[in-house]
Design an enzyme around this catalytic site. Structure first.
Site, PDB file in Angstrom:
ATOM      1  N   HIS A 111       1.189  47.823 -57.741  1.00 42.49           N
ATOM      2  CA  HIS A 111       0.476  46.950 -57.774  1.00 42.49           C
ATOM      3  C   HIS A 111      -0.854  46.622 -58.788  1.00 42.49           C
ATOM      4  CE1 HIS A 111       1.490  47.096 -53.140  1.00 42.49           C
ATOM      5  NE2 HIS A 111       0.880  46.575 -52.613  1.00 42.49           N
ATOM      6  N   GLY A 112      -0.532  48.402 -59.829  1.00 41.59           N
ATOM      7  CA  GLY A 112      -1.738  47.978 -61.303  1.00 41.59           C
ATOM      8  C   GLY A 112      -1.494  49.448 -61.876  1.00 41.59           C
TER       9      GLY A 112
END
Lengths: 358, 461
Positions: free
Chosen positions: B315-316
Site C-alpha cells: 500500500h505504500g
C-alpha cells in the site's frame, strides 16, 4: 427487463455524448460573472507539454470551467448539498433569512501576524509624527445570531491591539448592524455609514458631520455572494449618498491618471466599483469647499471606498492607499508624508485574516 | 485521468464508446488497447515506456516458461525478479535509502523517484499471469497485443481490481456485447461514481478539515476516524464499481473486489470482504506456496506475518503501512488462536462493533502522518491529554455531516441492495433504475464541476 436495458443504454449515451457535443459546440467563455473570475482556457498541445503530466490537469480545469450548463450544475450541487445532504454550508457559503454569508473561520494567526507586522512597519517608517488611528470593520457574520462558525472576534481585536500599541483605536462595531451590510455581498451599505463616518471623524478630533445626504438609487446590485449558493435570494438595491461636498469633490486616480468624480459609473463586473472606481492602489480626493490644509491618509481595503466620501467634509485632501495593489516599500515615492496629517488604518476582519498586503 | 472527472466522463468515454461500437468485432481489441495506452499516457507520459517494457518481458517469459518446461521454474523466477524489480525500485528505493541513512554519517542521496501510476496493480497482474502459465492453469498468450490489452485495459489499470488473466482470457479472444451487459455496466459504473463523488469526496473533506484544524475534542476524533473509514471504503469500492461497470460496458466480467466489509463480525471475515482481489492474490501466490496453514505452527505464524508485511508495504513505502499490515497479522492470529470461538457465540452487533473499531484504528494508522500524528489521533478517541468531549467546531461539523454519516453507514451495508432486489419491489426497481442512473450521473457531474475536493488516493500504489 430488455426495455429497461435499452432505455438505460440510450439515456447514458445521450447524456455522455450530448455533453461531449455541447462542450465542443458551445463557444468558450472568458469569464464567469457569477463566480467573479476568469475561466480556464483550452491548454496548448505542444511538443514540450505533451509529455507533461500537468497537461491533463490543465485540460480538466478547462473542461470543468467550460462545461455546458455550468451555472445550472453549480446550482444543482448547491441544492443537493444543502437541502438533501443537510450540509450547513456549501463551499463555506450559506443562506439565512434571505441573505448570503460566507464563513470566515478560524483566525489564521500566521496571516494576522504578517499583516499587522506590515502595517506596524508602515507606521514606524512613515507615520510616527502624525495623528494615527485604526479601526477594524467586522464581517457581517459578527452580527448574525446563529450557530455557523465564526472567528473569535475579541481575540482578533486583542491581537491587533497588542501590535498597534501607539495607534489609537476607534471602535465602530456598535455603529453597525446586520442591516448595514448587503444581502448578496461582503460589503457594507454606504447609506448605513453615517454613524460610522461620524464616529471616525469625531474620534480624529473633528466636529460632528454637518452634511445631509440625498440618497440616490443606482439600481440592482448582484453582489459577490450572489450565485455562489442555490438559494432564493433577491438582489440588493444599491444607493449612493450625494451632497454638494461630494458632488464637487475631484478624484484623481494615480494609476490611470484619470480625473473623476467620487462615483464612477463606468460599466464593470462589480457594481460596488461605483465607489471611487473600485480596486485602485492610490486615489486622491480634493475638496474645493475647504481650505484648512488638513489632509487625511486612509490605508484601506475595498470597504474604505464607500466610507471615504462621507469623510471629505473636514479635509482639503484625502488620499486612499490600498496596500494590496501598491507595495508599502515605495508609497513614499507617490505620497508626501507630512507631520500633523491624520492617518486612518481601516481594514476588515477578512483582510486582516489573510496575508495579501505588499 | 481519473474516472470521476469531466475529461473522462464527457470526452474520453463517449468518444471511445462511439468508436468501439462502430468498428467491427476484429478491431475492438485494438481500439481498447490504443485507448487504454492513451488513457495511461495522459496521466503518466514519462513512465508508459516502463509499462511497455514490463509487458514485453512478461510476454517473452510467458512463452519461454510454456515452451521450456524443464527450466520453467528458473525462467519464472527470473521473470518475477525483472518485473518485480521495477516495482521495488520505483516504489521502495527511496524508502530503503531513508532507513539506511539513519545508520550512516554520510547520508546517501535520495533519488526522489515519482511512482509510476498503477505500477503495483499492473505488476501484480503480470506476475499472476506468469505464475498461472507456470502452473499450467492457462496457456501462454501468443499474441502480444492481446496480452498487452489484458495488462493495460483502462478500467482496472490504475486503481484495480487486480484482474487475473484466467478471469478474462476467454473474453479477450471473444466476447458478446449485449444491451443487458452494457446497461448493467452503466448502472454499476454510476453507483461507483456516486459512491466516490457524493460520499467519499464529501466525507473525505471532513477528514481534511479535521487535519487542518487546530481544534480537538473526543467527538471530533471519532468523527475523523469514521470519516476516514468511510472515505477509504467508498472511494476504493466506488472505484472498483466503476472499473467493474466499465468492464461490463466493454463485455468483460471482472470479479468483485468488495463485499460489504463493514458488516464483518471478525477481522478474519473483514479480509474476506475487503479488497478481495489483493487478499486472494497474496493467498494464492504467497501464502499457499509458503504452505499456508498446512505447516508447523511456527511456519504458519511466519506465513501470516510475511503475507501481512507484504500487504502493508504494497500500500505504500512508509512505516505506517508496515505497522498497518503487521497490526492485522497480530489480530488475525489472536482471532484464529483465541478469539474466534467467542466471536462466533457473541451477538453479531457486538462482534461487528469490535470489528469496525479495530478497522477504524487501522485506518487512522494507515492515514497517519508520523508516529506523533497517529498517536494523537488514536489517543484522542479516549480523550487523552484532557481534550474536551465536544467543541463548537466539532458540533458544527457533526450537524453538517450527520446525514452523510447516516447515508454512508447505510450504504456500507447490503440494505439498499436487499430492498432493490426484493421480489415485492423488483417491478418498481426496474422502472426506477433508469431514473436513478440519470439522477446520480447528473448530480455527480454537478459535484465534480463545483467541488474542489476530488483526491486520487492511489498515487502511492
Amino acid at each position: 427487463m430488455k426495455v429497461k436495458n435499452i432505455i438505460i443504454t440510450a439515456l447514458f449515451s445521450l447524456i455522455t455524448v450530448g455533453f461531449l457535443i455541447m462542450n465542443i459546440a458551445i463557444e468558450d467563455k472568458d469569464i464567469s460573472l457569477e463566480e467573479r473570475r476568469k475561466l480556464a482556457k483550452l491548454p496548448e498541445f505542444t511538443k514540450e507539454n505533451i509529455f507533461s503530466s500537468d497537461l491533463i490537469n490543465k485540460f480538466e480545469s478547462y473542461a470543468v470551467d467550460q462545461i455546458a450548463f455550468r451555472k445550472e450544475l453549480r446550482s444543482l450541487k448547491s441544492l443537493v448539498n444543502v437541502k438533501l445532504l443537510g450540509q450547513k454550508d456549501d463551499n463555506k457559503y450559506f443562506e439565512k433569512d434571505g441573505a448570503i454569508y460566507k464563513i470566515e473561520y478560524p483566525i489564521n494567526y500566521s496571516n494576522l501576524e504578517k499583516t499587522t507586522n506590515l502595517l506596524k512597519n508602515v507606521y514606524d517608517k512613515y507615520l510616527k509624527n502624525m495623528n494615527v488611528y485604526y479601526a477594524i470593520i467586522p464581517d457581517k457574520n459578527f452580527y448574525l445570531e446563529d450557530d455557523h462558525l465564526k472567528i473569535n472576534y475579541d481575540e482578533l481585536k486583542e491581537l491587533v491591539n497588542k501590535k498597534f500599541t501607539n495607534i489609537e483605536y476607534i471602535d465602530i462595531w456598535n455603529e453597525l448592524s446586520l442591516d448595514s451590510y448587503y444581502k448578496t455581498d461582503i460589503h457594507w451599505r454606504q447609506e448605513h455609514l453615517e454613524k460610522v463616518a461620524n464616529k471616525i471623524t469625531t474620534s480624529m478630533g473633528n466636529e460632528d458631520l454637518n452634511s445631509a445626504y440625498e440618497k440616490q438609487n443606482v439600481g440592482k446590485f448582484y453582489g459577490t455572494y450572489y450565485g455562489q449558493i442555490a438559494a432564493e435570494v433577491e438582489a440588493d438595491e444599491m444607493y449612493i449618498l450625494k451632497n454638494e461636498i461630494i458632488d464637487n469633490a475631484v478624484v484623481y486616480n494615480y494609476e490611470t491618471n484619470e480625473v473623476l468624480g467620487v462615483y464612477d459609473t463606468k460599466d464593470t463586473n462589480d457594481k460596488y466599483d461605483i465607489y471611487l472606481s473600485g480596486a485602485t492602489p492610490l486615489i486622491g480626493i480634493k475638496n474645493p469647499n475647504v481650505k484648512n490644509g488638513k489632509e487625511l491618509l486612509i490605508f484601506r481595503d475595498s470597504f474604505g471606498s464607500s466610507l471615504a466620501p462621507l469623510l471629505i467634509e473636514d479635509y482639503e485632501n484625502i488620499i486612499l492607499i490600498d496596500l494590496r495593489y501598491i507595495s508599502s516599500q515605495i508609497i513614499d515615492k507617490f505620497v508626501e508624508f507630512k507631520d500633523g496629517q491624520d492617518v486612518l488604518f481601516i481594514y476588515s476582519t477578512m483582510l486582516l485574516n489573510q496575508n495579501i498586503l505588499k | 485521468m481519473i474516472f470521476s472527472s469531466i475529461t473522462f466522463l464527457f470526452y474520453f468515454l463517449p468518444v471511445l464508446l462511439i468508436i468501439y461500437y462502430l468498428v467491427p468485432k476484429k478491431a475492438k481489441n485494438i481500439v481498447l488497447l490504443v485507448s487504454s495506452m492513451l488513457f495511461y499516457f495522459v496521466g503518466e507520459p514519462k513512465y508508459i515506456f516502463l509499462m511497455l517494457v514490463s509487458i514485453l518481458v512478461t510476454y517473452i517469459f510467458g512463452l519461454l516458461i510454456s515452451k521450456y518446461e524443464k527450466h520453467s521454474k528458473i525462467l519464472l523466477t527470473v521473470a518475477l525478479i525483472i518485473t518485480g524489480s521495477f516495482l521495488v525500485f520505483f516504489k521502495y528505493f527511496d524508502f530503503l535509502i531513508e532507513n539506511v541513512n539513519l545508520f550512516l554519517n554520510n547520508k546517501l542521496d535520495l533519488l526522489h523517484l515519482a511512482l509510476p501510476v498503477g505500477i503495483s496493480f499492473y505488476t501484480f497482474q503480470m506476475m499472476s499471469y506468469l505464475i498461472d502459465v507456470y502452473r499450467k492453469e492457462v496457456p501462454a498468450q501468443k499474441n502480444i497485443l492481446t496480452l498487452a490489452l489484458y495488462v493495460v485495459l483502462f478500467p482496472q489499470l490504475i486503481a484495480g481490481p487486480i484482474v487475473r488473466y484466467t478471469t478474462v482470457v476467454k473474453e479477450l479472444e471473444d466476447r458478446e456485447h449485449t444491451f443487458e451487459k452494457f446497461s448493467k455496466g452503466v448502472t454499476r459504473f454510476t453507483i461507483g461514481l456516486g459512491k466516490k463523488v457524493l460520499i467519499a469526496n464529501v466525507i473525505g473533506e471532513l477528514a481534511s478539515i479535521f487535519l487542518a484544524s487546530g481544534d480537538r475534542s473526543v467527538l471530533y476524533h471519532w468523527m475523523y476516524g469514521i470519516a476516514v473509514m468511510m472515505q477509504i471504503y467508498f472511494d476504493f469500492s466506488g472505484y472498483s464499481d466503476m472499473a467493474i461497470g466499465l468492464g461490463k460496458m466493454f463485455a468483460f466480467e471482472y470479479n468483485e473486489n468488495f463485499n460489504y466489509p463493514y458488516i464483518a463480525t471478525s477481522i478474519t471475515e473483514f479480509w474476506r470482504r475487503w479488497h478481495m482481489s489483493l487478499s486472494s492474490w497474496f493467498r494464492d501466490y504467497v501464502y499457499i506456496p509458503l504452505g499456508g496453514n498446512r505447516v508447523s505452527k511456527i511456519k504458519w505464524i511466519r506465513n501470516i506475518f510475511v503475507v501481512w508485511l507484504f500487504t502493508g508495504i504494497w500500500h505504500g513505502a512508509a512505516w505506517n503501512f508496515v505497522v498497518w499490515g503487521l497490526y492485522f497479522a497480530v489480530i488475525l492470529l489472536i482471532e484464529k488462536i483465541l478469539l474466534k470461538k467467542y466471536l462466533d457465540k457473541m451477538p453479531k452487533i457486538f462482534s461487528n462493533i469490535y470489528t469496525c473499531i479495530l478497522v477504524m484504528i487501522s485506518f487512522i494508522i494507515f492515514n497517519g502522518n508520523g508516529i506523533k500524528d497517529i498517536s494523537e489521533n488514536l489517543l484522542g478517541l479516549i480523550g487523552y491529554n484532557g481534550i474536551p468531549l465536544v467543541s463548537a467546531e466539532s458540533i458544527y461539523y457533526f450537524k453538517s455531516y450527520f446525514i452523510i454519516f447516516v447515508l454512508a453507514i447505510i450504504g456500507s451495508t447490503p440494505l439498499m441492495k436487499m430492498i432493490v432486489n426484493s421480489e415485492k419491489l423488483k417491478k418498481v426497481s426496474n422502472v426506477l433504475e433508469p431514473v436513478f442512473v440519470v439522477i446520480i450521473l447528473l448530480v455527480s457531474t454537478a459535484f465534480i464541476v463545483d467541488g474542489s475536493f476530488n483526491p486520487f488516493l492511489y498515487f502511492r500504489f
